[in-house]
Design a protein around this motif. Structure first.
Motif, PDB file in Angstrom:
ATOM      1  N   ALA A   1     -13.472   6.701  -2.874  1.00  0.00           N
ATOM      2  CA  ALA A   1     -13.899   6.086  -1.624  1.00  0.00           C
ATOM      3  C   ALA A   1     -15.238   6.596  -1.160  1.00  0.00           C
ATOM      4  N   ASN A   2     -16.226   6.537  -1.998  1.00  0.00           N
ATOM      5  CA  ASN A   2     -17.545   6.977  -1.560  1.00  0.00           C
ATOM      6  C   ASN A   2     -18.466   5.800  -1.275  1.00  0.00           C
ATOM      7  N   GLY A   3     -17.918   4.636  -1.259  1.00  0.00           N
ATOM      8  CA  GLY A   3     -18.702   3.465  -0.963  1.00  0.00           C
ATOM      9  C   GLY A   3     -18.274   2.885   0.348  1.00  0.00           C
ATOM     10  N   GLY A   4     -18.692   1.695   0.614  1.00  0.00           N
ATOM     11  CA  GLY A   4     -18.313   1.044   1.859  1.00  0.00           C
ATOM     12  C   GLY A   4     -16.992   0.358   1.709  1.00  0.00           C
ATOM     13  N   LEU A   5     -16.825  -0.636   2.554  1.00  0.00           N
ATOM     14  CA  LEU A   5     -15.556  -1.341   2.563  1.00  0.00           C
ATOM     15  C   LEU A   5     -15.270  -1.978   1.210  1.00  0.00           C
TER      16      LEU A   5
ATOM     17  N   CYS B   1      -2.028  -7.701  -3.891  1.00  0.00           N
ATOM     18  CA  CYS B   1      -2.614  -6.485  -4.433  1.00  0.00           C
ATOM     19  C   CYS B   1      -1.789  -5.261  -4.052  1.00  0.00           C
ATOM     20  N   LEU B   2      -1.898  -4.278  -4.909  1.00  0.00           N
ATOM     21  CA  LEU B   2      -1.155  -3.030  -4.722  1.00  0.00           C
ATOM     22  C   LEU B   2      -2.162  -1.887  -4.665  1.00  0.00           C
ATOM     23  N   HIS B   3      -2.139  -1.175  -3.535  1.00  0.00           N
ATOM     24  CA  HIS B   3      -3.016  -0.006  -3.412  1.00  0.00           C
ATOM     25  C   HIS B   3      -2.170   1.241  -3.638  1.00  0.00           C
ATOM     26  N   LEU B   4      -2.587   2.036  -4.573  1.00  0.00           N
ATOM     27  CA  LEU B   4      -1.916   3.318  -4.806  1.00  0.00           C
ATOM     28  C   LEU B   4      -2.917   4.406  -4.434  1.00  0.00           C
ATOM     29  N   VAL B   5      -2.662   5.054  -3.332  1.00  0.00           N
ATOM     30  CA  VAL B   5      -3.673   5.956  -2.768  1.00  0.00           C
ATOM     31  C   VAL B   5      -3.184   7.401  -2.798  1.00  0.00           C
TER      32      VAL B   5
ATOM     33  N   VAL C   1      -8.134   5.818  -4.910  1.00  0.00           N
ATOM     34  CA  VAL C   1      -7.483   4.543  -4.597  1.00  0.00           C
ATOM     35  C   VAL C   1      -7.421   3.712  -5.865  1.00  0.00           C
ATOM     36  N   LEU C   2      -6.250   3.430  -6.291  1.00  0.00           N
ATOM     37  CA  LEU C   2      -6.057   2.577  -7.461  1.00  0.00           C
ATOM     38  C   LEU C   2      -5.538   1.238  -6.949  1.00  0.00           C
ATOM     39  N   THR C   3      -6.327   0.214  -7.112  1.00  0.00           N
ATOM     40  CA  THR C   3      -5.922  -1.092  -6.582  1.00  0.00           C
ATOM     41  C   THR C   3      -5.632  -2.043  -7.731  1.00  0.00           C
ATOM     42  N   VAL C   4      -4.481  -2.639  -7.673  1.00  0.00           N
ATOM     43  CA  VAL C   4      -4.111  -3.604  -8.707  1.00  0.00           C
ATOM     44  C   VAL C   4      -4.040  -4.969  -8.047  1.00  0.00           C
ATOM     45  N   HIS C   5      -4.830  -5.885  -8.560  1.00  0.00           N
ATOM     46  CA  HIS C   5      -4.791  -7.255  -8.037  1.00  0.00           C
ATOM     47  C   HIS C   5      -3.918  -8.087  -8.951  1.00  0.00           C
ATOM     48  N   ILE C   6      -3.078  -8.855  -8.379  1.00  0.00           N
ATOM     49  CA  ILE C   6      -2.170  -9.667  -9.180  1.00  0.00           C
ATOM     50  C   ILE C   6      -2.413 -11.133  -8.872  1.00  0.00           C
ATOM     51  N   LEU C   7      -2.669 -11.867  -9.908  1.00  0.00           N
ATOM     52  CA  LEU C   7      -2.822 -13.307  -9.760  1.00  0.00           C
ATOM     53  C   LEU C   7      -1.705 -13.949 -10.552  1.00  0.00           C
ATOM     54  N   GLY C   8      -1.051 -14.862  -9.950  1.00  0.00           N
ATOM     55  CA  GLY C   8       0.059 -15.482 -10.663  1.00  0.00           C
ATOM     56  C   GLY C   8       0.331 -16.873 -10.180  1.00  0.00           C
TER      57      GLY C   8
ATOM     58  N   CYS D   1       0.855  -1.192   0.000  1.00  0.00           N
ATOM     59  CA  CYS D   1       0.000   0.000   0.000  1.00  0.00           C
ATOM     60  C   CYS D   1       0.885   1.233   0.000  1.00  0.00           C
ATOM     61  N   ILE D   2       0.725   2.055  -1.002  1.00  0.00           N
ATOM     62  CA  ILE D   2       1.496   3.301  -1.078  1.00  0.00           C
ATOM     63  C   ILE D   2       0.500   4.439  -1.008  1.00  0.00           C
ATOM     64  N   PHE D   3       0.646   5.291  -0.038  1.00  0.00           N
ATOM     65  CA  PHE D   3      -0.301   6.413   0.027  1.00  0.00           C
ATOM     66  C   PHE D   3       0.409   7.732   0.254  1.00  0.00           C
ATOM     67  N   ALA D   4      -0.169   8.738  -0.413  1.00  0.00           N
ATOM     68  CA  ALA D   4       0.406  10.082  -0.333  1.00  0.00           C
ATOM     69  C   ALA D   4      -0.439  10.904   0.618  1.00  0.00           C
TER      70      ALA D   4
END
Ligand SMILES: Nc1ncnc2c1ncn2[C@@H]1O[C@H](COP(=O)(O)OP(=O)(O)OP(=O)(O)O)[C@@H](O)[C@H]1O
Length: 961
Positions: free
Chosen positions: A450-454, A516-520, A498-505, A394-397
């Motif tokens: 982020a205007n929704g729930g979890l 997953c990678l959260h870019l916030v 919030v930009l979330t990237v899910h990685i399946l490998g 998670c990377i947040f500014a």
């Protein structure tokens, strides 16, 4: 015949005569050479003597005959000399002055010389000295040897003078002719004689008579004189040369001596230097060895340090804080940034208040105003790469409005052309790595506000194949994001992005990677008086500030290691919960504005960032599981959902309404609070028995267990240490439980067994079988985990082998005996001893019942899995069997429901323990049963009452006791 003889005789005589003539001519040449040398010598003597007598004659040291004659031609020198020897010998000497005026000095005419010369010759004749002809001086061209007579005359005069000097003029004087004169005379004569008369000439010489003895005597005297002079001359020359040579030799000797001493000194110096050099080299070698050893040691230490640092970082939870300073808008204005160090230190000062103290901070990295986007990303890159290895990141500014958060994350004004931000670079990096590594599936991306729930209802998951796909999505996300101009920022973001990237490998071992990678990019905190916003913008600002303040609360709680972390206070914190509270790697960019009027906000941002850096998240979790386990987990998840549905649909008998009130309450609550998608469960169970009894009885154990097994659980960990302490806990936080000191541990007796509930879950079954050897520390543990993965982390890890077993009863090892294996099949379940553990079948049954919610379905499951399985390869099939059992249980729940009221766990428990008197006091109450039922449902509300701490951090004070 006589004719040829005559011819040969004549020829022989001719040849001998020719030979004689050749010898003669050779001798003659030799003699001539010698004579010429003598003549030159005599001339030299004569000229020297004349100079002595008459003064300087301007003659060269070795005058030629011509020079000599020319010098004497005037007769003046000769007259002067003879007058000195014999005063008045020439009464009248003609001089230059006597013949002309002083103003008209002309060279004398030739006839004027004649008088002087004639007078000189007269005087010489009177003295009976050798004479010469006056014409000898008049010739301009003097033949070789023509000056001999003149020289003889002068030397005769010299001899007379010397005689006169020695004898005072008394006694007879006789001229002694030098043999050189004879030679010269002879030669002169011989020139007139033909070569054929040489023999006769020699005969004439040899036939010299005694009447010439006087002349010979004189000649001898002269030759002696000349010899003496010559020898003197020679000796002088020799002496001079010798002296010179001596001097030079001396000089040479001195020089050589000096050189020798110099050489000696140089050699000594050289030897000294060589020795010194060798010593220095040896010393240098030693130093170098020392230095290289130190360097090796240093490198090793640095490596170890780095390793340890990384380890600490890992243990601390991989939370990193980078601080970025935006370039000042007004370069001339005073900056609040006083110092930035490469080591991550930062000093700020209030430029408007010179009295204010400097505040110092320290972060993992400081990026100054000049730092480029690439530089920023370079330090971020390792984190991005670890996403591909299966870690959640998670990377947040964070920062005040206008401090550059969007610039860092998205690039300048969100344009992705030149100075692209972390988002773009991270994604292109992910795609690069993805294409470099085979087997990594496509990325899935979620961009949401982020205007929704979890679960962020409006967010959608899209599969992307390239960076361009991502850009398109990001632009779409940006469209949905509100930007507006405020007094603080022309393009202020009015929401969190919030930009979330899910990685399946899948890796080489076919293990699934799911990360997953959260870019916030957070919206900036702002002081509304400064941003001058009104209306909707004001409301936005209030919301932004509130969610940021909630984030601050969460961070503070995490930093203080509070048991309750208020994630639920805002959607932002709920969204970040998995990153902050889970085992992700977190990077925070703290942005600050250098302007003086932002000093207050800068300070609070830095303080917040400092607090974040103190948060310990725990080691990052690698999300890597075998495909089989993943499939099974998914299956379990779906079964759990089905089970929950059944439970909810179940009709509740009216006579149980009162008893089941909490369920109703829960259901009511469910209306208000939608079911959480995460699993719900009691977090952990710990039962500890401490006392003099090292071997608890079945009843004691059951009583203890009955308290904790008020909810179906398959995750139990138990252990017994040397003091007879039995511990049962789930794996989650198990280490924490075991690490507690005995004094901190809640003690239980036979009647009263304190229970600590942490977290149990039904997600899979895995059992770890202990080694047959007892570990040295005396603590024996066995584990049953429900996570579907090996959850026995660091505690007594080395003492266990992994085996499949679904029997929780096996977790109880029985009395400690060094020789005894902890394998469940070997457990002695004899009840003879008061504190002995229950026999395996009984205990298993009881526990089956304990973990079975209503109708023994799980008992069946337990029985199905009870068979001792020692082959790890059958793990999957065992889990499958368990799942089948669960499935059967679900399908047959209707039947089970009908038995539910009569066959409660309490009754089962009681029935199972009816032989034991203490069973009458079974603590399994209706309330406990209800709680157990409720825990099987996905509804959280009622669990709050009994769970000491929800999986999201909730804490029940009741159960904390
Ligand atoms: N490192 C930087 N170099 C150059 N310009 C920068 C830098 N950081 C920020 N800026 C500029 O400063 C201005 C404000 O930046 P930005 O919009 O990124 O701030 P923000 O923190 O995202 O603000 P808000 O929270 O209000 O959205 C922009 O014009 C941006 O281009």
């Amino acid at each position: 015949m006589s004719e040829p003889c005559r011819v040969s005789f004549r020829d022989g005589r001719l040849a001998s005569r020719k030979a004689e003539e050749a010898v003669f001519s050779r001798k003659q040449r030799t003699l001539t050479k010698a004579a010429l040398g003598v003549v030159a010598c005599r001339r030299f003597l004569a000229s020297r003597w004349l100079e002595d007598m008459a003064g300087p004659l301007d003659l060269p040291p070795d005058p030629s005959e011509q020079e000599f004659v020319a010098c004497l031609r005037s007769g003046l020198v000769l007259c002067t000399v003879v007058n000195k020897i014999q005063p008045g010998a020439v009464p009248k000497v003609v001089t230059i002055h006597s013949l002309g005026t002083s103003n008209d000095i002309q060279p004398l005419p030739a006839y004027q010389y004649f008088e002087n010369v004639r007078n000189f010759l007269v005087a010489v004749n009177e003295l009976k000295l050798p004479s010469f002809e006056a014409s000898d001086l008049e010739k301009d061209t003097v033949e070789k040897g023509s000056a001999t007579k003149i020289v003889d005359c002068i030397l005769g005069l010299k001899s007379y003078y010397e005689w006169k000097q020695c004898n005072g003029g008394s006694g007879p004087w006789k001229l002694v002719k030098s043999p050189l004169v004879a030679h010269s005379v002879g030669r002169t004569q011989s020139n007139a004689i033909s070569p054929g008369s040489s023999i006769s000439c020699r005969k004439l010489d040899l036939s010299a008579t005694s009447d010439k003895q006087n002349v010979t005597q004189n000649e001898n005297l002269i030759s002696k004189d000349v010899g003496i002079a010559l020898s003197k001359l020679l000796s002088n020359c020799l002496l001079d040369s010798k002296e010179n040579i001596d001097h030079k030799l001396l000089d040479l000797q001195n020089a050589s001596q000096e050189l020798r001493s110099l050489l000696l000194m140089t050699r000594m110096e050289f030897v000294t230097l060589r020795t010194q050099l060798q010593n220095d080299l040896t010393l240098l070698g030693t130093y170098l060895q020392g230095i290289s050893a130190a360097a090796i040691g240093y490198n090793q230490a640095v490596r170890e340090n780095k390793h340890l640092y990384n380890m600490i970082q890992e243990l601390r939870g991989n939370i990193r804080v980078f601080c970025r300073i935006r370039p000042a808008f007004n370069m001339e204005a005073k900056s609040s940034i006083d110092y930035t160090g490469k080591d991550g230190s930062l000093i700020v000062v209030d430029p408007t208040n010179p009295q204010s103290t400097r505040k110092s901070f320290h972060f993992n990295k400081i990026f100054g105003p000049d730092a480029s986007q690439d530089e920023v990303y370079k330090d971020t890159q390792p984190l991005i790469r670890s996403v591909m290895d299966g870690y959640n990141v998670c990377i947040f500014a964070y920062g005040q409005t206008g401090s550059g958060k969007t610039h860092t994350m998205c690039g300048p004004s969100s344009g992705l052309s030149k100075n692209v931000g972390v988002n773009y670079m991270a994604l292109s990096d992910l795609f690069q790595i993805s294409s470099a590594r085979e087997g990594i599936n496509t990325l899935e991306i979620k961009n949401c506000s982020a205007n929704g729930g979890l679960n962020v209802p409006d967010a959608s998951m899209r599969s992307v194949q390239s960076v361009d796909d991502v850009l398109t999505l990001m632009k779409l996300g940006e469209k949905n994001r509100i930007f507006c101009s405020t007094a603080m920022n022309n393009r202020s973001s009015r929401s969190h992005s919030v930009l979330t990237v899910h990685i399946l490998g899948e890796d080489m071992t076919r293990c699934k990677i799911r990360s997953c990678l959260h870019l916030v990019d957070l919206a900036g905190s702002e002081r509304v008086d400064k941003s001058e916003v009104t209306g909707d913008r004001l409301k936005e600002a209030q919301h932004i500030n509130k969610s940021l303040s909630c984030l601050g609360d969460v961070i503070t709680a995490l930093a203080q290691k509070n048991s309750h972390i208020p994630y639920r206070n805002s959607k932002l914190t709920q969204l970040l919960q998995n990153s902050l509270g889970g085992r992700a790697k977190v990077l925070m960019f703290a942005h600050v504005s250098p302007e003086a009027d932002s000093y207050g906000e800068t300070l609070s941002t830095l303080k917040f960032a400092q607090r974040v850096s103190t948060v310990e998240l725990g080691a990052a979790h690698l999300n890597k599981e075998s495909s089989e386990v993943l499939e099974l987990k998914e299956e379990i998840e779906s079964l759990k959902k089905a089970l929950s549905r059944k439970e909810v649909e179940k009709p509740v008998p009216s006579y149980k309404m009162k008893e089941n009130r909490p369920i109703l309450e829960m259901q009511n609550h469910n209306v208000r609070t939608p079911p959480r998608s995460r699993r719900l469960s009691i977090e952990s169970v710990t039962v500890q028995m401490v006392g003099s009894k090292k071997n608890p009885t079945d009843t004691e154990v059951h009583r203890s267990l009955s308290q904790i097994v008020h909810t179906p659980t398959l995750s139990i960990r138990s252990s017994m240490d040397g003091n007879g302490v039995l511990k049962i806990a789930s794996m989650t936080k198990a280490d924490e439980v075991f690490s507690k000191s005995p004094t901190q541990r809640p003690k239980i007796g036979a009647e009263h067994a304190p229970v600590r509930i942490r977290r149990l879950s039904i997600e899979g079954i895995k059992c770890l079988k202990p080694h047959s050897d007892i570990p040295k520390d005396g603590i024996l543990s066995s584990v049953v985990s429900c996570e579907g993965v090996s959850v026995l982390d660091h505690l007594n890890k080395e003492t266990f082998n992994e085996v499949d077993c679904g029997n929780v009863c096996d977790t109880y090892p029985g009395p400690i005996s060094p020789s005894r294996s902890l394998c469940p099949r070997n457990v002695n379940m004899s009840t003879s001893s008061p504190l002995q553990p229950p026999k395996s079948p009984l205990s298993m049954r009881k526990l089956d019942e304990m973990v079975t919610p209503h109708d023994g379905g799980l008992r069946k499951m337990s029985q199905a899995t009870k068979t001792s399985i020692t082959n790890p390869s059958t793990k999957g099939s065992q889990i499958r069997k368990s799942l089948q059992t669960i499935g059967k249980f679900i399908s047959g729940s209707e039947k089970g429901n009908s038995r539910y009221p009569t066959e409660t766990p309490a009754s089962i428990f009681g029935r199972n323990n009816r032989n034991n008197r203490s069973d009458d006091k079974s603590p399994m109450t209706i309330d406990a049963r209800l709680r157990r039922r409720q825990s099987l449902t996905p509804v959280q509300t009622s669990v709050i009452n009994m769970s000491r701490r929800s999986s999201l951090g909730g804490k029940s004070p009741e159960l904390c006791k």
